[in-house]
Structures are given as structure tokens and as C-alpha cells.
Design an enzyme around this catalytic site. Sequence first.
Site, short mmCIF file in Angstrom:
data_model
loop_
_atom_site.label_atom_id
_atom_site.label_comp_id
_atom_site.label_asym_id
_atom_site.label_seq_id
_atom_site.Cartn_x
_atom_site.Cartn_y
_atom_site.Cartn_z
N LYS A 38 0.84 -1.20 0.00
CA LYS A 38 0.00 0.00 0.00
C LYS A 38 0.88 1.26 0.00
CE LYS A 38 -0.40 0.05 5.05
NZ LYS A 38 -1.30 0.05 6.21
N TYR A 264 13.28 31.38 4.61
CA TYR A 264 12.05 32.08 4.96
C TYR A 264 11.97 32.43 6.44
CZ TYR A 264 9.94 31.01 0.39
OH TYR A 264 9.66 30.95 -0.94
#
Length: 369
Positions: A38, A264
Amino acid sequence: MGKVGETTLILDLDSLEHNYNYLRAKIKPETKFLGVVKAFAYGSDMVTIAQKLEQLGADYLAVAYVSEGVLLRKAGIKTPILVLHPLASNFDDLMAYRLEPSIYSRNILNQFLEAAKVQKQKNYPIHIKFNTGLNRLGFSENDVEFIAKETLQNGCIKIVSAFSHLAASEDKNERDFSLKQIESFKKLSNALKDSLGYAPMRHMLNTSGIINYPEAQFEMVRSGIGLYGYGNQTEVDAQLKPVATLKTIISQIHHIDANESVGYNRAFKSSRPIKSATLPIGHADGIGRQYGKGKGFVTINNHKAPILGNVCMDMIMVDVTGIDCKEGDEATVFGTEKSAEKFALGAGTISYEILTAISQRVKRVVTGA
């Protein structure tokens, strides 16, 4: 492979084979093996991993959702596929591609029965999920008679397995709880067998369960994270080989003066002159913001380079002060030498999260058989 020229996830199928054989050796020859693929095979490449597991002789594969199983069928995978969390809206596709649903509640059983009747199915294989303590999905003891009655009255379905999931199989402090789960599952599966008049296959063990509770292997075991090289225990990790290695390159090197900032929000401010390297990988590639501000690091020319400031969408900046490196040099985020588990630990998370977070835009390269 040679030197990478961009952010690349390298998948080593020889390591996958090693891990499969290691786990196989922990169970009886007659015990079936289910490989969990998965979430893009834990962030790697679902089709490539499934093809290799099919070649190695895995008896079953498991996915979370129907769409994942459809992708495997379209790629030519013939091995039986268990869908762990099917949704009623996808039942038609599930049956069209001969996927096998986990049925975990009265509601989902009734919905699947209706869909199977419309499709005029006969003895369609389903798997019954019992809740023994994880409290996520699953039937309870009070549901056994209902399950058997509906199954026997409707020839459109056939229960091929009953299963459950251990909540803390890797935690030795929770051994008593795990043993209680195993005993509960034995009771539930025996009651189901008695009510049906036949014995569906049983499976409960995950990777850590295979290692710590081999006496409860029943007729099949399931392994996900172990196949990809992680065993949730230091001594087991030492026996496994990480399948995925995440590498990138240095795009640019900067010399940062004292009192300058990086990135940032000026999240890093230098107290002294340093050298930084900018790498083309960021939170859009799976390196979340939680790894910023020195909680994560990469390896460049065998040296640790901590992440400076905030992780950007497409880039990170790392501290390469004192490291002999140049633009174009490789940087390893995780792999054989520094595992995904160690990388994740810096941010207080686990290997599963960083592995499954790797974006599909990251280039995949396959090595090995």
C-alpha cells in the site's frame, strides 16, 4: 548506479529479496506470506515492488484502497490482492479486477452483499477483519453469528480468511496486551469456524509480530515495513537492508557572514561566518517542515550537514561549514548508511512517515535483479 544528477529515490531489489528471505526464514515453510504494498509500496514504487514479490513467491499482496489494487492488476499482477480498507463506492471496480475486500462491519458486509448480488457473483472471496484491541476497524465477538448467517444464506460470497491486527507487537512492555489480543483472535476465529462449518485461513502477525510472536503465525503472516528494511527494533534493523536510498545534489554554495539569515522568516541567523549549501528537495518532495531548524540532516562526503532554518517547498539549505564539497556533489538524505528511521528520529517521528511521504515527482531508479 552512477552519480545522481537530481533528486532521486534509488530502489534496490536485491535488498528487497534479502528482507523477504529473512522474514520467510522466521516462519514455517507451509505458512503463507502476504506482502503489503500500500501507499506506493511505502513510498517506493508499487508496481516494481509487487512484481518482485510475485517473482519471489509471495502468496498474497495487500493494498489500502481499491484504486491501488486496480493499478496492480493493470500492470499484470496476478497474485491475490487483499484490499484492507475498501469503500462501498468502489465495489464494482473491486469485483471487476478480482480484488478481495476486508469486510470489517455489518454495514460494509451488507453493502458488499448487495453489490455482489447485482453482479451475480458466486463464492466471491472476502476477508473478515476482527477488532481485538487496536480499535480502528473490525467486527466484535457479538457479530460472529451475524457474519456466519449472512455468508451461509448468500452463496455470492465466501470467507477465505479471518484476520486481526496487533496494536503494539514491537513493544516488549506491551507483551501481555499482545498475548491477550492473540487469545482473543483465536477465540473469535474458532467461533467463526464453528458457525460456518469450515475453517477460513487466519492471519494476525505484522513484521514485528513475525519476529516476536512466531507461535501465532497461523496460516499466513503479513509484512509491510520489514520488506522495506525496517524492523522497529534495533537488533532486527541490523539484519535487514533498506530498499530505498534518497539522494540529491548541491545546487549552490553560499558563504554566510555573521548576523546574516538563511531562508524564509529568517528562521536561521548565523552567529559566525558559515558555509551553506542549497539542495533541490523540499516539503513538496516529502521533507516536511518539521525537519527544519537542525532537526534533520543530510550526509555530504561522509559528513553530517544539518538543515538550516525552515524547509522550503522545493529546497532545503544545509550547513556545510568545514565540509570539503562543491556544487554538483551528492547529498544523501537517507539510505543504507543513515536509515530513514534515524532521519525521522530527529523530528520525533518514524520511518513509515518519511518513507511514505516521498513525492511521486521524485525520480525513481531501480537497481538489482
